[in-house]
Design an enzyme around this catalytic site. Structure first.
Site, mmCIF file in Angstrom:
data_model
loop_
_atom_site.group_PDB
_atom_site.id
_atom_site.type_symbol
_atom_site.label_atom_id
_atom_site.label_comp_id
_atom_site.label_asym_id
_atom_site.label_seq_id
_atom_site.Cartn_x
_atom_site.Cartn_y
_atom_site.Cartn_z
ATOM 1 N N GLU A 176 0.826 -1.218 0.000
ATOM 2 C CA GLU A 176 0.000 0.000 0.000
ATOM 3 C C GLU A 176 0.861 1.269 0.000
ATOM 4 O OE1 GLU A 176 -3.016 -0.397 3.056
ATOM 5 O OE2 GLU A 176 -3.389 -2.472 2.465
ATOM 6 N N GLU A 280 -5.392 -8.417 0.513
ATOM 7 C CA GLU A 280 -6.222 -8.057 1.665
ATOM 8 C C GLU A 280 -7.597 -7.713 1.144
ATOM 9 O OE1 GLU A 280 -5.046 -5.246 4.673
ATOM 10 O OE2 GLU A 280 -2.906 -5.604 4.293
#
Length: 349
Positions: A176, A280
């Site tokens: 991320e 995720e």
């Protein structure tokens, strides 16, 4: 998730980091997966025979034999590994894994654990199913700490520990990075996206030098960028095909986003040359059957995207600073929908 949901406490190990440390202990079963090869570095394959994708998605080359794609954790055409980060309140990891095995009628294929930059990475994970693949998400520092060479000893030690797992493993470093909530993101490093690329490449070179050839490297942006500016576009952080084995993506149903909204941009850009992993994912409950319905949407979505080789649920009710319970059994109908997904042949990787 958004920055507010993802930002860790400054200067300390998060709860997930602590859970990762708590997972050490019993020896893993070395040799379960047989021999592995060093990750391949090859040209894209020819497209052929894929199921019809959505109009916005370029067909991928993964319907036929995929060679060595995925590195040591091989991509298998038509199969997706189903796994989770598993952190349940009041249960150790072995206890939580046993509960999920009983609920789903099977073990999950990916065991996801989180570690801080300064932590010792695992050389064993207590309670991990015998045939599971570990996926280690490893936090990063500011870029300068890697690029000035001061962290080389730390990186080399980490490589040796992952090597000593004695089985193929996924390493998801600095995930991320296109968000503004982590210290290894471009927003925290003077918008230096090239600095991230250099760090990723440097880590891989050190790992290769330590003989950690059981590692498959996962590059894993968030589904959207924050801030949404040209300098922070996802592809600016891509280390290159020679350094990436799997392209991952994080995306949560926080605001009634469809799976295609979350994952198609990354899928469309990278699936022509790399296997894709949803590293995720979770869904908020909006009442009624909304969470179960979204899990079934995700199942159908993966069935229609042949380059997706892994789905990793964020299965927890212990996430700090966010009240949503992401655990798959937060509602009986959600648990039933997830069990259906676990029993779907598409998820038998």
């Amino acid at each position: 998730m958004t920055g507010g949901h993802r930002r860790p406490p400054e200067g300390g190990v998060t709860r997930r980091g602590l859970l990762g440390l708590a997972g050490l202990g019993a020896a893993s079963s070395a040799g379960v997966f047989g021999m592995w090869k060093t990750a391949s570095r090859q040209a894209p394959l020819t497209v052929g025979g894929t199921p019809a994708p959505s109009p916005s998605v370029t067909p991928s080359p993964f319907a036929e034999a995929a060679g060595d794609l995925g590195g040591t954790v091989r991509f298998v055409p038509g199969k997706a590994m189903l796994g989770s980060y598993l952190g349940l309140d009041g249960l150790t990891y072995p206890e939580a894994a046993k509960l999920r095995r009983e609920q789903l009628g099977r073990d999950q294929r990916i065991t996801h654990v989180f570690y801080a930059w300064e932590d010792k990475l695992p050389d064993r994970i207590e309670g991990m199913p015998k045939n599971a693949v570990p996926m280690v998400s490893w936090r990063g520092p500011k870029y300068a700490e890697i690029l000035d060479g001061d962290a080389d000893d730390l990186i080399a030690a980490a490589a040796r520990r992952i090597r000593d797992l004695g089985r193929p493993a996924l390493l998801r470093w600095g995930w991320e990075m296109n968000g503004d909530w982590y210290r290894w993101g471009g927003a925290k490093n003077e918008q230096d996206t090239e600095g991230y690329v250099k760090c990723f490449r440097h880590l891989r070179k050190v790992f290769d030098g330590e003989g950690a050839d059981n590692v498959s490297w996962v590059w894993s942006p968030n589904w959207n960028s924050s801030p949404k500016q040209e300098w922070n576009r996802i592809d600016a952080y891509y280390p290159g095909d020679d350094y990436v084995d799997w392209v991952g993506v994080s995306g949560y149903n926080l605001h009634r986003e469809a799976p295609a909204t979350l994952f198609d941009p990354v899928y469309a850009k990278y699936s022509p040359r790399k296997p894709i992993m949803i590293t995720e994912v979770g869904s908020k409950d909006y009442g009624g059957a909304t969470k179960a319905d979204w899990i079934r949407q995700l199942t159908a979505y993966v069935e229609q995207r042949p380059a997706i080789g892994g789905v990793v649920w964020f299965d927890t009710d212990t996430h700090p600073s966010y009240p949503e319970h992401w655990r798959l059994d937060s509602l009986p109908d959600a648990a039933a929908a997830y069990r259906e997904m676990a029993g779907n042949p598409r998820f038998s990787g």
